[in-house]
Design an enzyme around this catalytic site. Sequence first.
Site, PDB file in Angstrom:
ATOM      1  N   THR A  21      32.667  14.818 -14.722  1.00 57.03           N
ATOM      2  CA  THR A  21      34.103  15.060 -14.681  1.00 57.03           C
ATOM      3  C   THR A  21      34.425  16.555 -15.035  1.00 57.03           C
ATOM      4  O   THR A  21      35.638  16.725 -15.050  1.00 57.03           O
ATOM      5  CB  THR A  21      34.928  13.936 -15.516  1.00 57.03           C
ATOM      6  OG1 THR A  21      34.889  14.037 -16.667  1.00 57.03           O
ATOM      7  CG2 THR A  21      34.802  12.754 -14.500  1.00 57.03           C
ATOM      8  N   GLY A  25      30.389  20.081 -14.539  1.00 54.65           N
ATOM      9  CA  GLY A  25      29.682  18.922 -14.056  1.00 54.65           C
ATOM     10  C   GLY A  25      30.247  18.329 -12.585  1.00 54.65           C
ATOM     11  O   GLY A  25      29.169  17.624 -11.697  1.00 54.65           O
ATOM     12  N   ARG A  44      31.962   7.262 -19.231  1.00 55.70           N
ATOM     13  CA  ARG A  44      31.916   6.857 -20.462  1.00 55.70           C
ATOM     14  C   ARG A  44      33.429   6.144 -20.952  1.00 55.70           C
ATOM     15  O   ARG A  44      34.326   6.546 -20.525  1.00 55.70           O
ATOM     16  CB  ARG A  44      31.976   8.080 -21.447  1.00 55.70           C
ATOM     17  CG  ARG A  44      30.620   8.969 -21.260  1.00 55.70           C
ATOM     18  CD  ARG A  44      30.869  10.391 -21.686  1.00 55.70           C
ATOM     19  NE  ARG A  44      31.086  10.651 -23.139  1.00 55.70           N
ATOM     20  CZ  ARG A  44      31.362  11.523 -23.564  1.00 55.70           C
ATOM     21  NH1 ARG A  44      31.360  13.055 -22.812  1.00 55.70           N
ATOM     22  NH2 ARG A  44      31.886  11.542 -24.870  1.00 55.70           N
ATOM     23  N   LYS A  53      40.281  11.765 -14.983  1.00 56.69           N
ATOM     24  CA  LYS A  53      38.919  11.665 -15.035  1.00 56.69           C
ATOM     25  C   LYS A  53      38.506  10.353 -14.035  1.00 56.69           C
ATOM     26  O   LYS A  53      37.661  10.324 -13.589  1.00 56.69           O
ATOM     27  CB  LYS A  53      38.631  11.492 -16.440  1.00 56.69           C
ATOM     28  CG  LYS A  53      38.547  12.989 -17.045  1.00 56.69           C
ATOM     29  CD  LYS A  53      37.685  12.765 -18.349  1.00 56.69           C
ATOM     30  CE  LYS A  53      37.683  14.364 -18.686  1.00 56.69           C
ATOM     31  NZ  LYS A  53      37.082  14.220 -20.210  1.00 56.69           N
ATOM     32  N   LYS A 147      22.896  24.700 -29.435  1.00 53.28           N
ATOM     33  CA  LYS A 147      22.125  24.669 -28.363  1.00 53.28           C
ATOM     34  C   LYS A 147      20.422  25.047 -28.748  1.00 53.28           C
ATOM     35  O   LYS A 147      19.664  24.435 -28.130  1.00 53.28           O
ATOM     36  CB  LYS A 147      22.324  25.909 -27.263  1.00 53.28           C
ATOM     37  CG  LYS A 147      23.788  25.500 -26.722  1.00 53.28           C
ATOM     38  CD  LYS A 147      24.134  26.642 -25.410  1.00 53.28           C
ATOM     39  CE  LYS A 147      25.277  26.280 -24.836  1.00 53.28           C
ATOM     40  NZ  LYS A 147      25.875  27.517 -24.142  1.00 53.28           N
ATOM     41  N   ARG A 151      17.370  22.352 -28.286  1.00 53.70           N
ATOM     42  CA  ARG A 151      16.312  22.908 -27.426  1.00 53.70           C
ATOM     43  C   ARG A 151      14.896  22.390 -28.411  1.00 53.70           C
ATOM     44  O   ARG A 151      13.800  21.938 -27.599  1.00 53.70           O
ATOM     45  CB  ARG A 151      16.278  24.494 -27.357  1.00 53.70           C
ATOM     46  CG  ARG A 151      17.109  24.828 -26.102  1.00 53.70           C
ATOM     47  CD  ARG A 151      16.795  26.380 -25.854  1.00 53.70           C
ATOM     48  NE  ARG A 151      17.504  27.051 -24.932  1.00 53.70           N
ATOM     49  CZ  ARG A 151      17.283  28.043 -24.531  1.00 53.70           C
ATOM     50  NH1 ARG A 151      16.190  29.144 -24.888  1.00 53.70           N
ATOM     51  NH2 ARG A 151      17.936  28.631 -23.480  1.00 53.70           N
ATOM     52  N   HIS A 279      32.216  35.819 -28.477  1.00 53.37           N
ATOM     53  CA  HIS A 279      31.367  35.811 -27.136  1.00 53.37           C
ATOM     54  C   HIS A 279      31.612  37.154 -26.348  1.00 53.37           C
ATOM     55  O   HIS A 279      30.762  37.647 -25.882  1.00 53.37           O
ATOM     56  CB  HIS A 279      31.652  34.559 -26.572  1.00 53.37           C
ATOM     57  CG  HIS A 279      30.936  33.371 -27.214  1.00 53.37           C
ATOM     58  ND1 HIS A 279      31.107  32.054 -26.774  1.00 53.37           N
ATOM     59  CD2 HIS A 279      30.269  33.161 -28.465  1.00 53.37           C
ATOM     60  CE1 HIS A 279      30.485  31.397 -27.434  1.00 53.37           C
ATOM     61  NE2 HIS A 279      30.128  31.909 -28.631  1.00 53.37           N
TER      62      HIS A 279
END
Length: 321
Positions: A21, A25, A44, A53, A147, A151, A279
Amino acid sequence: MRRGRKKEIMEKSKVLVVGGTGYLGRRIVKASLEEGHETYVVQRPEIGLDIEKLQMLLSFKKQGAILVKASFSDHKSLVEAVKKVDIVICAISGVHFRTHNLLMQLKLVDAIKEAGNVKRFLPSEFGMDPAQMGHALEPGRETFDQKMVVRRAIEEANIPFTYVSANCFGGYFVGNLSQLKTLTPPTDKVHLYGDGNIKVIFMNEDDVATYTIKTINDSRTLNKTLYLRPPENILSQKQLVEIWEKLSGNKLQQISISAEQFLASMNEMDYAQKAGMGHFYHIFYEGCLTNFEIGKDGEEASDLYPEVKYTRMDEYLKIYL
């Protein structure tokens, strides 16, 4: 040989989308259904009374998706959901800094390992390549560190994977000409980061989803990173501004912000704002999206899938006229 690879790419799978949602996604669910994959979407219980949602999930069901009740707090339910499919794609958001959202995927890794049937896992990445961001500024570095933790867990568990580096989503970086605190184009002046000539990669979010689904059965991307670098979408901020000025017929006053000014402006910000601004700094001042070559552990999406007619940014910007 080429014919065999093409057949593999077109193979139909059972795909589980976690975070269906969300902003990306929902597009991945749509792309999976359009490619004819049997598509499962995690429902969920944590959505509680979030009617939007729920209605989105029900709309997926109407389109042919299968809803699966599972939760990160219920290991057994995750294992049962994973056992139904061949491919798992996680698209949970990592923008809520300090909530460790991305580390919830470690529970999904455990479930995939126990189920033992998954042919490919695509964790929630879809932005800058965290493997290139070991030098990132705090606190924004936390996202990349999380992340990389995920990984490492995937690779230590010997789970087949593909990481997708999709760079800058158009909705956040293009419609506003990469301005802060707005999502729509400026009308009189535009702030340039430095001289505005650093190359950035801008993507239509629907194209990100299309490329993501294209890669799931492709042996060429197995245990590799798929970089989305369509050549015509590698633009500087200044080029993006010029495209908008041509489309709108409106000339904007350009104001340059030096790297020192940009970094100084972060001092009075809260944690989440500083993370996001960090960022921005790496993208627009360092050129972190384009200052490295794709190595043997990566592939470029538009090279692999030339049949995808990706959206150029002049077309993307037309919706803002």
